[in-house]
Write a protein that holds these residues in place. Structure first.
Motif, PDB file in Angstrom:
ATOM      1  N   ASP A  20       0.827  -1.205   0.000  1.00 32.41           N
ATOM      2  CA  ASP A  20       0.000   0.000   0.000  1.00 32.41           C
ATOM      3  C   ASP A  20       0.861   1.255   0.000  1.00 32.41           C
ATOM      4  N   ASP A  21       0.303   2.318  -0.576  1.00 33.35           N
ATOM      5  CA  ASP A  21       1.027   3.589  -0.662  1.00 33.35           C
ATOM      6  C   ASP A  21       1.339   4.146   0.726  1.00 33.35           C
ATOM      7  N   HIS A  22       2.395   4.951   0.783  1.00 28.12           N
ATOM      8  CA  HIS A  22       2.762   5.642   2.025  1.00 28.12           C
ATOM      9  C   HIS A  22       2.101   7.023   2.030  1.00 28.12           C
ATOM     10  N   ALA A  23       1.789   7.508   3.224  1.00 30.93           N
ATOM     11  CA  ALA A  23       1.143   8.817   3.384  1.00 30.93           C
ATOM     12  C   ALA A  23       2.106   9.804   4.013  1.00 30.93           C
ATOM     13  N   THR A  24       2.101  11.034   3.506  1.00 29.75           N
ATOM     14  CA  THR A  24       2.945  12.064   4.098  1.00 29.75           C
ATOM     15  C   THR A  24       2.240  13.412   4.078  1.00 29.75           C
ATOM     16  N   PHE A  25       2.630  14.256   5.019  1.00 33.06           N
ATOM     17  CA  PHE A  25       2.093  15.620   5.087  1.00 33.06           C
ATOM     18  C   PHE A  25       3.169  16.506   5.680  1.00 33.06           C
ATOM     19  N   ALA A  26       3.402  17.663   5.042  1.00 31.08           N
ATOM     20  CA  ALA A  26       4.409  18.631   5.498  1.00 31.08           C
ATOM     21  C   ALA A  26       3.728  19.980   5.673  1.00 31.08           C
ATOM     22  N   ALA A  27       4.047  20.684   6.761  1.00 38.15           N
ATOM     23  CA  ALA A  27       3.355  21.945   7.033  1.00 38.15           C
ATOM     24  C   ALA A  27       4.156  22.805   7.995  1.00 38.15           C
ATOM     25  N   PHE A  28       3.694  24.073   8.132  1.00 34.61           N
ATOM     26  CA  PHE A  28       4.185  24.924   9.202  1.00 34.61           C
ATOM     27  C   PHE A  28       3.039  25.825   9.649  1.00 34.61           C
ATOM     28  N   ALA A  29       3.153  26.323  10.891  1.00 30.94           N
ATOM     29  CA  ALA A  29       2.085  27.152  11.461  1.00 30.94           C
ATOM     30  C   ALA A  29       2.675  28.005  12.598  1.00 30.94           C
ATOM     31  N   PRO A  30       2.018  29.150  12.874  1.00 28.97           N
ATOM     32  CA  PRO A  30       1.024  29.823  12.030  1.00 28.97           C
ATOM     33  C   PRO A  30       1.657  30.257  10.702  1.00 28.97           C
ATOM     34  N   ALA A  31       0.859  30.309   9.670  1.00 27.59           N
ATOM     35  CA  ALA A  31       1.392  30.608   8.340  1.00 27.59           C
ATOM     36  C   ALA A  31       2.045  31.983   8.287  1.00 27.59           C
ATOM     37  N   GLU A  32       1.512  32.959   9.054  1.00 29.56           N
ATOM     38  CA  GLU A  32       2.029  34.329   9.006  1.00 29.56           C
ATOM     39  C   GLU A  32       3.326  34.488   9.804  1.00 29.56           C
ATOM     40  N   ASP A  33       3.472  33.737  10.881  1.00 34.18           N
ATOM     41  CA  ASP A  33       4.649  33.836  11.744  1.00 34.18           C
ATOM     42  C   ASP A  33       4.986  32.435  12.248  1.00 34.18           C
ATOM     43  N   PRO A  34       5.612  31.607  11.415  1.00 33.21           N
ATOM     44  CA  PRO A  34       5.777  30.181  11.754  1.00 33.21           C
ATOM     45  C   PRO A  34       6.606  29.942  13.016  1.00 33.21           C
ATOM     46  N   LYS A  35       6.063  29.088  13.880  1.00 35.12           N
ATOM     47  CA  LYS A  35       6.752  28.682  15.100  1.00 35.12           C
ATOM     48  C   LYS A  35       7.027  27.177  15.132  1.00 35.12           C
ATOM     49  N   ILE A  36       6.419  26.453  14.215  1.00 34.85           N
ATOM     50  CA  ILE A  36       6.651  25.012  14.139  1.00 34.85           C
ATOM     51  C   ILE A  36       6.534  24.575  12.685  1.00 34.85           C
ATOM     52  N   ALA A  37       7.499  23.768  12.249  1.00 31.87           N
ATOM     53  CA  ALA A  37       7.447  23.116  10.937  1.00 31.87           C
ATOM     54  C   ALA A  37       7.449  21.620  11.189  1.00 31.87           C
ATOM     55  N   ILE A  38       6.600  20.897  10.490  1.00 30.16           N
ATOM     56  CA  ILE A  38       6.415  19.481  10.809  1.00 30.16           C
ATOM     57  C   ILE A  38       6.272  18.646   9.554  1.00 30.16           C
ATOM     58  N   VAL A  39       6.768  17.429   9.601  1.00 29.39           N
ATOM     59  CA  VAL A  39       6.562  16.435   8.550  1.00 29.39           C
ATOM     60  C   VAL A  39       6.159  15.129   9.204  1.00 29.39           C
ATOM     61  N   VAL A  40       5.089  14.539   8.707  1.00 26.73           N
ATOM     62  CA  VAL A  40       4.611  13.233   9.168  1.00 26.73           C
ATOM     63  C   VAL A  40       4.692  12.265   7.999  1.00 26.73           C
ATOM     64  N   PHE A  41       5.241  11.108   8.252  1.00 36.02           N
ATOM     65  CA  PHE A  41       5.345  10.063   7.228  1.00 36.02           C
ATOM     66  C   PHE A  41       4.850   8.765   7.842  1.00 36.02           C
TER      67      PHE A  41
END
Length: 613
Positions: free
Chosen positions: A542-563
């Protein structure tokens, strides 16, 4: 006769000179130089090495994670063992007869006259049960030392473990000062910061009589040195956030990496499946290690640093930024969703600009973006044009810290792969490939391989509009702050204006109507998120799932990647998990109505949606 008389005086002078030299040398050795006396006295001296107090490890909020606890090793000096009652000895230690025999055999092979550990990591109660009986077993003694103990059940892959030094380690120049039987950091932060955590050994010389009874310090302690305790480590990891992320990843395979974009500090670092760090400490550690090593789920495999996967659609962001910097596209370039080039996952509004293309993860759009970057007419030969174009594309992509080690403060990091023109020459033959051979790179598939840490760093770079600080776990060594290499900014050579062009599209992925990552939205708690979903094709299941993001978008305090391995569409599994971790970090809690996500998150064998993005 006069000749013979002269020779007599010469011979007498030679003998006299030799006698004077020997007398002077003996005077120096016996009166002036005490080193020979020390060597002669070694049979009546004991050299006691004092192991320093190993530095403690704290989390970012000052909570102690790793400390030192007294344990005891049962030592054996084979030459002094006399008429050993092996059966009674085994009953006393509650150890199998064969195990004791093998340990004694190994001790003899090491040295018949030097003490070596027979049984390690005895607790105080275990020591009390055998200590009174040791008088009946000459050649055996107890050595006290400090061992690691843990105030957390998480972070095992980051913390690493401490173990007895092996012959392979002793052969390395870095460990020349260690002796057999000593302990050192084997993996993780315990290994990387071994020099800082270890401190400096002390040595004491004690006079003993022929019965081994101590008679006091040698020369009043003139040759003694004091041990110096190791430095403490203050980590950037948030233990509460780490425990929450590990709870969400329970029963899954994959990784979660979160960074503070402005500092490069690693906030959470999950490699699933997890295990308790205490598993690799204490008595019986070797057996437990082998159980982990033989586990088919591979819990010892440090996935965020060592597992390289195609990044899927999250890589489209890098391709777009590279093409914008090259000037081959603009934010308003209206590439059509042409299924004749590559199949798109679903029908969507016409990608009139990059924001719409990112929001809908349009495969044909990014195929044409990369083709514009690679095929630029540098040569009339289309094969050579592809070779030259791919080489330039690769140079730009690697500036994001891809295809090479980032230099995180852990030794297990893998490079990943950004394939070169030479790579395809070797695989396909010189001038036997063109853009159609490599087009899968445009959507993050094919030969490209990226680790979870590298992708998290890419998100931090986008959040910072073009720069990053090398990710690191340690905020401060002692009171001195991080190591110098974790204070420097690295730029990726992309104009900040180009980041402003793609971030609105990333916000549309999460917060816009019909975005592929709407399950990660935090608008209901007042937080804007910029992100990108990804579904990685997997030929083995089965395919692998991933998501990459940061927040808050205007003043980022956290960047995250889930795999998450074998979990299908990134928007269904990885995205909601990432949103929970981001909310937990930014607000300190998760809204009550969002707790349903915690039970709903699919495991590695559950695929709710099979679309690829």
């Amino acid at each position: 006769m006069q000749y013979l008389e002269g020779r007599k005086y010469v011979v007498q002078a030679i003998f006299l000179t030799v006698a004077l030299v020997f007398a002077a040398r003996l005077f120096y050795i016996q009166v002036l130089d005490g080193s020979y006396k020390l060597a002669a006295d070694r049979n009546t001296l004991q050299r006691l090495v004092q192991a320093p107090y190993r530095g403690l490890i704290y989390d970012r909020k000052g909570q102690i994670l790793v400390q030192n606890t007294p344990v005891y090793d049962l030592m054996v000096t084979p030459r002094e063992v006399k008429q050993l009652d092996t059966l009674r000895f085994c009953e006393l230690l509650q150890l199998p007869l064969e195990e004791v025999r093998e340990s004694l055999k190994a001790a003899k092979a090491f040295s018949r006259v030097k003490a070596s550990p027979l049984v390690q990591n005895l607790s105080t109660p275990e020591l009390a049960a055998i200590q009174d009986n040791l008088i009946d077993f000459p050649g055996f003694s107890v050595k006290a030392r400090m061992a690691r103990s843990y105030n957390t059940h998480s972070m095992a892959h980051a913390l690493g473990y401490v173990g007895s030094i092996t012959p392979a380690f002793l052969e390395k120049p870095r460990y020349a000062k260690y002796q057999p039987g000593e302990f050192l950091g084997i993996t993780g932060l315990e290994s990387y910061y071994e020099d800082q955590l270890m401190g400096r050994r002390g040595v004491q010389y004690r006079m003993v009589n022929v019965r081994g009874i101590e008679k006091g310090a040698f020369r009043g302690g003139e040759f003694d040195t004091l041990s110096v305790a190791g430095q403490d480590l203050h980590l950037s990891l948030d233990s509460e956030l780490q425990e929450y992320a590990e709870k969400l990843m329970a029963g899954k395979r994959g990784s979660v990496v979160a960074l503070d974009p402005k500092t490069g500090e690693i906030l959470t670092f999950v490699s699933a499946p997890m295990f308790d760090p205490a598993t690799l400490s204490g008595k019986g550690m070797g057996n437990r290690y082998m159980e982990l090593l033989n586990n088919p789920e591979r819990p010892l495999f440090n996935r965020p640093l060592m597992a390289t996967y195609p990044p899927g659609s999250t890589f489209k962001l890098v391709n777009e930024l590279v093409a914008l910097q090259m000037g081959v596209v603009s934010p308003q370039t209206p590439f059509a969703c042409n299924w004749k080039l590559v199949r798109c996952t679903h029908r969507h509004e016409y990608p009139a600009n990059v924001g719409i293309a990112i929001k809908n993860s349009c495969n044909p759009y990014f195929y044409q973006v990369m083709r514009a970057a690679v095929m630029r007419g540098r040569s009339t030969n289309r094969f050579e044009d592809a070779r030259l174009g791919l080489a330039e594309w690769r140079r730009q992509v690697m500036k994001f810290g891809l295809g090479e080690k980032l230099g995180v403060d852990m030794s297990q990091e893998k490079k990943g792969l950004i394939p070169s023109s030479d790579f395809y020459d070797k695989r396909n033959g010189f001038h036997r490939w063109n853009f159609r051979t490599v087009y899968s790179l445009s959507i993050g598939q094919g030969e490209v391989g990226i680790t979870g840490l590298q992708m998290a760093n890419v998100m931090a770079t986008i959040a910072n509009r073009g720069w990053y600080i090398t990710p690191h776990f340690v905020k401060s060594v002692g009171q001195g702050g991080p190591l110098p290499q974790f204070r420097e900014k690295h730029t990726v050579g992309v104009d900040p204006v180009h980041f402003d062009a793609i971030i609105p599209g990333m916000q549309g992925v999460v917060d816009g109507r019909g975005g592929t990552g709407s399950n990660a939205s935090l608008l209901d708690v007042g937080i804007s998120v910029a992100g990108k979903t990804g579904t990685v094709q997997n030929p083995h299941g089965d395919d692998h799932a991933t998501f990459a993001a940061f927040a808050p978008a205007e003043d980022p305090k956290i960047a995250i990647v889930v795999f998450i391995e074998n979990a299908g569409f990134g928007g269904s599994s990885a995205a909601p998990l990432a949103s929970l971790v981001m909310e937990k970090y930014l607000r300190g809690k998760v809204a009550p109505w969002r707790h349903r996500w915690e039970e709903w998150l699919p495991g590695p064998a559950e695929r709710f949606i099979t679309r690829r993005h």
